[in-house]
Design a protein around this motif. Structure first.
Motif, PDB file in Angstrom:
ATOM      1  N   SER A  65      -7.503 -18.235   2.430  1.00 38.94           N
ATOM      2  CA  SER A  65      -7.891 -17.092   1.616  1.00 38.94           C
ATOM      3  C   SER A  65      -8.890 -16.222   2.259  1.00 38.94           C
ATOM      4  O   SER A  65      -9.005 -14.903   1.945  1.00 38.94           O
TER       5      SER A  65
ATOM      6  N   ILE B 103      -7.434 -14.002   4.906  1.00 41.60           N
ATOM      7  CA  ILE B 103      -6.456 -13.040   4.716  1.00 41.60           C
ATOM      8  C   ILE B 103      -7.415 -11.959   4.247  1.00 41.60           C
ATOM      9  O   ILE B 103      -7.143 -10.529   4.094  1.00 41.60           O
TER      10      ILE B 103
ATOM     11  N   LYS C 227      -7.541  -7.944   5.531  1.00 41.44           N
ATOM     12  CA  LYS C 227      -7.305  -6.852   4.706  1.00 41.44           C
ATOM     13  C   LYS C 227      -8.549  -5.811   4.533  1.00 41.44           C
ATOM     14  O   LYS C 227      -8.555  -4.575   4.540  1.00 41.44           O
TER      15      LYS C 227
ATOM     16  N   ILE D 211       5.078 -18.415   4.886  1.00 42.89           N
ATOM     17  CA  ILE D 211       4.715 -17.655   3.952  1.00 42.89           C
ATOM     18  C   ILE D 211       3.324 -16.663   4.263  1.00 42.89           C
ATOM     19  O   ILE D 211       3.204 -15.550   4.208  1.00 42.89           O
ATOM     20  N   ASN D 212       2.281 -17.633   4.964  1.00 42.03           N
ATOM     21  CA  ASN D 212       1.336 -17.064   5.615  1.00 42.03           C
ATOM     22  C   ASN D 212       1.820 -15.875   6.597  1.00 42.03           C
ATOM     23  O   ASN D 212       1.030 -14.690   6.532  1.00 42.03           O
TER      24      ASN D 212
ATOM     25  N   LYS E 213       4.419 -13.959   6.840  1.00 35.86           N
ATOM     26  CA  LYS E 213       4.869 -12.823   6.110  1.00 35.86           C
ATOM     27  C   LYS E 213       4.026 -12.045   5.568  1.00 35.86           C
ATOM     28  O   LYS E 213       3.843 -10.904   5.697  1.00 35.86           O
ATOM     29  N   GLU E 214       2.969 -12.691   4.997  1.00 31.03           N
ATOM     30  CA  GLU E 214       1.683 -11.829   4.441  1.00 31.03           C
ATOM     31  C   GLU E 214       0.890 -11.073   5.468  1.00 31.03           C
ATOM     32  O   GLU E 214       0.535  -9.867   5.063  1.00 31.03           O
TER      33      GLU E 214
ATOM     34  N   ASN F 108       2.816  -8.176   6.586  1.00 33.26           N
ATOM     35  CA  ASN F 108       2.889  -7.125   5.524  1.00 33.26           C
ATOM     36  C   ASN F 108       1.654  -6.279   5.706  1.00 33.26           C
ATOM     37  O   ASN F 108       1.594  -5.217   5.465  1.00 33.26           O
ATOM     38  N   VAL F 109       0.331  -7.148   5.932  1.00 39.09           N
ATOM     39  CA  VAL F 109      -0.675  -6.458   5.967  1.00 39.09           C
ATOM     40  C   VAL F 109      -0.863  -5.179   7.075  1.00 39.09           C
ATOM     41  O   VAL F 109      -1.301  -4.184   7.085  1.00 39.09           O
TER      42      VAL F 109
ATOM     43  N   GLU G 174       7.305 -11.430  13.106  1.00 36.01           N
ATOM     44  CA  GLU G 174       6.505 -12.534  13.011  1.00 36.01           C
ATOM     45  C   GLU G 174       6.221 -13.346  14.373  1.00 36.01           C
ATOM     46  O   GLU G 174       5.295 -13.879  14.448  1.00 36.01           O
TER      47      GLU G 174
END
Length: 763
Positions: free
Chosen positions: A65, A68, A72, A98-99, A101-102, A105-106, A114
């Protein structure tokens, strides 16, 4: 294969990432100097004009957390400004699908898929492939901490002390910084098979030796920690002549310098060094403090003949360059457990530059001032003063901690370890501790537990290390060698304390160490008589009753001309020479005392020698024995026969070990076999035998001729027991070193040419 990325600092992780991308895409990656990177840790070009960017986050212990959030809030803006054609993100954290993919997207559209996001599992997968091992080996610290290398290290360490030494070395390797001294040392060891690393205390000799040892052990050499026990090493050498072995000796001679030279161990050491230099299947790494090596050189003609101070296998560790110092300091800070407010003190007004450029900078002090367990109760506002005091007066670096943050009982365990020459078994330390509590006044203060188990836990990892040396067996060594320097400097005038320590230790090791300290002026010579008399009063009767001859010989030899012990020493000598088959291992010292002591001892017979000459295996003791036999006109047939056997055994060993430097090549020619069409060696066995005989005769020139004649000693008997054929075959075997001498074994040893210290410390 698992790699431990936690051992890398952030700069090292960036270098690894660049190597991975370079190999993956077969392109050149530019690495920029450390510092504010603007979102760029590496750059590459796609074609002529399309720019690719690498960004690394070594967030090994940071939560996902937090990672990420930083991407961002900080990194995205940097990427938009850079606007690269390709963006590759690499982190040491484990990432789920999932990490990824996030993160994708950022950073869209800069990260295109990926596969351009690398997590810990991706790095492990890449580095585990055989074709990528060159990347692993170029990143020394990563390679040395890999699971496969760790397995090799433990498996290749000879069981016992060596296995625990290699474990201890490996545990510290993550703090290592490869410097130019490493490059030089590697080259010397490759070319000469032997290296003696010398320099001032704390300059990094042991750390360099440790990491050279790891390098060779990981490459297939068995690791043997010999601790100056050259006899042990010689035996191992003979048993494993075909194996690759790395012999390791930290603090060569050390505080035992006088013992080594006066007991004629210097000849053993030099012979062993010469043997290793001629055998490419063996390596020998030694460290020695400069003043110790110089003293040994001045005292020993054998070291002078070896020209040990100007030989090609000697490397003097000079002061590090400022950039190397910066790397050392940064690495220690990075891996320290210092609270942030303490680290801020080092960074304030670029204080790290004052540390780096201080005249007393050395890695040992840096380790000390960045060790949170040593700093103790110091407040952050006083931390800079503490750093400067440690640098200005390194000789008292342990004073504050030792005297203010420990009690009498922790100090007692430290004293006992120091005066037992820096090493002691747990069982022995417990017994010595309990004895000391009975005979020395201590401040018990509060009602806290003063039992050995309780106190040893307090001392461990602050002043002492506790190492397992066998099944439920443990050994204690000093947490840092400088502790001994401090103790000896601060307490050398505390004679009652010193005497009670030696009474509690009650060992030959400690008595030998006392002798060394007195001769090396570590304890004022003014106190020699007082200490000796005190210990003689304490030990004399009990050791005489126990017939502990070697202990009394060791104690007596400290000063045989002391009038206060003269009568008891005379009584002891008369008892030992008339005892029923006494035995011991200190023949050289016993003969010295019997020869030099006044009044002269009158001998009824010489049967007391039987138990002392059973296993004499060194040249100088043999010479002294022969001289003693001659001076006293000894005709005892058993003694003369035993001398003959000992000479045979010793001379056979030096022939087998080729200490006589027989040049077999002079006696081997190649003749052409026309039938089979190849050259085959033609060996002149008689020529080899003649050279051995001549060299043996020359070697025996230093031995007492009267006794050699009396025992009818003949070199022909030696020659008849030598297997010349096997020696020739061994000579003809071609030992090829495993390393490419020009390529440093595929390791990258280069350092940064950047002179920008500020960039290294940029946050």
């Amino acid at each position: 294969m698992e790699y431990d990325f936690s051992k890398l600092n952030d700069r090292e992780f960036e270098s690894l990432a660049a190597s991975v991308i370079e190999k993956t895409y077969n392109l050149k990656v530019e690495i920029f100097k450390s510092g504010r990177d603007g979102g760029v840790d590496g750059r590459f070009w796609i074609g002529d004009k399309k720019e690719g960017i690498i960004q690394c986050k070594h967030y090994f212990s940071t939560s996902y957390s937090q990672l990420i959030s930083k991407l961002k809030n900080e990194e995205l803006a940097k990427v938009k400004k850079l606007n690269p054609n390709k963006y590759i993100f690499i982190t040491s954290k484990t990432l789920s699908r999932i990490n990824k993919k996030e993160i994708l997207n950022v950073f869209k559209p800069y990260i295109q898929n990926e596969s351009d996001i690398w997590g810990q599992e991706d790095l492990n997968s890449f580095l585990s492939k055989r074709e990528n091992q060159d990347v692993v080996e170029r990143n020394y610290k990563l390679w040395i901490t890999s699971t496969s290398v760790l397995d090799i290290l433990i498996n290749n360490a000879i069981k016992g002390r060596s296995q625990f030494t290699i474990r201890e070395i490996e545990e510290k390797s993550y703090r290592y910084v490869v410097t130019e001294n490493h490059n030089k040392a590697f080259k010397i060891l490759e070319e000469n098979n032997v290296i003696i690393l010398t320099g001032e205390p704390g300059i990094g000799k042991t750390t360099l030796a440790d990491n050279l040892a790891i390098l060779y052990t990981a490459k297939g050499y068995e690791f043997c920690d010999i601790e100056e026990n050259i006899t042990e090493a010689e035996s191992l050498y003979r048993e494993n002549e075909q194996k690759k072995i790395l012999f390791y000796c930290d603090d060569f001679l050390g505080s035992n310098i006088y013992d080594a030279i006066n007991n004629k161990k210097d000849s053993h050491i030099v012979k062993f060094i010469n043997r290793i230099r001629k055998d490419n299947s063996k390596k020998f790494i030694l460290t020695s403090r400069t003043n110790i090596l110089n003293k040994a050189y001045s005292l020993s003609h054998i070291f002078q003949n070896l020209k040990i101070r100007d030989n090609e296998f000697l490397l003097t560790i000079e002061n590090l360059t400022n950039i190397d110092k910066a790397k050392v300091l940064y690495n220690h800070i990075y891996h320290s457990k210092l609270p942030k407010q303490f680290i801020d003190v080092i960074y304030k007004d670029k204080g790290y530059k004052d540390i780096i450029k201080h005249r007393n900078f050395n890695p040992r002090i840096i380790e000390f001032i960045t060790d949170s367990s040593v700093i103790g109760n110091i407040k952050s506002e006083n931390y800079w003063t503490y750093i400067l005091q440690s640098l200005n007066k390194p000789e008292v670096i342990w004073e504050g901690y030792f005297q203010n943050q420990t009690d009498d009982f922790v100090r007692t365990l430290t004293f006992l370890t120091v005066f037992n020459n820096g090493k002691i078994s747990e069982e022995y330390l417990r017994d010595s501790y309990n004895t000391y509590l009975r005979i020395h006044p201590l401040n018990f203060g509060d009602n806290s537990d003063k039992s050995f188990e309780s106190v040893r836990k307090l001392a461990t990892k602050s002043l002492l290390n506790r190492n397992q040396i066998g099944n439920e067996k443990y050994e204690y060594v000093l947490f840092n060698p400088s502790i001994a320097d401090f103790v000896l400097g601060a307490y050398s005038n505390e004679i009652d304390l010193i005497c009670n320590i030696f009474k509690s230790l009650n060992s030959q090791v400690s008595i030998d160490y006392l002798h060394t300290l007195l001769r090396n002026n570590k304890i004022n010579k003014v106190y020699t008589s007082r200490i000796l008399e005190n210990l003689f009063d304490f030990f004399y009767e009990s050791k005489l009753n126990d017939e502990d001859w070697d202990f009394l010989i060791a104690l007596s030899s400290i000063d045989i001309f002391n009038d206060a012990i003269n009568k008891r020493l005379e009584t002891f000598l008369n008892i030992i020479i008339t005892a029923d088959r006494p035995s011991g291992e200190r023949l050289w010292e016993l003969l010295f005392i019997l020869t030099e002591f006044e009044p002269k001892i009158k001998f009824q017979n010489f049967e007391f020698l039987y138990g002392f000459i059973d296993d004499v295996s060194d040249e100088d003791t043999l010479k002294r024995l022969l001289d003693f036999v001659d001076e006293n006109d000894i005709d005892d047939e058993s003694i003369l026969m035993q001398i003959n056997i000992l000479l045979d055994k010793y001379l056979l060993s030096i022939v087998n070990d080729n200490d006589l430097d027989i040049d077999y090549s002079k006696h081997i020619t190649n003749s052409y076999n026309y039938y089979d069409g190849y050259y085959e060696p033609d060996v002149d066995i008689n020529g080899i035998e003649d050279e051995i005989r001549q060299n043996l005769d020359s070697f025996l020139d230093g031995f007492n001729e009267n006794i050699l004649d009396k025992i009818s000693f003949s070199t022909s008997d030696i020659l008849s027991n030598i297997d010349i054929d096997s020696k020739v075959n061994r000579f003809l075997e071609n030992y090829e070193p495993d390393y490419d001498r020009d390529s440093h074994g595929g390791f990258y040893f280069g350092g940064s040419s950047e002179d920008d210290i500020d960039a290294i410390f940029e946050r």
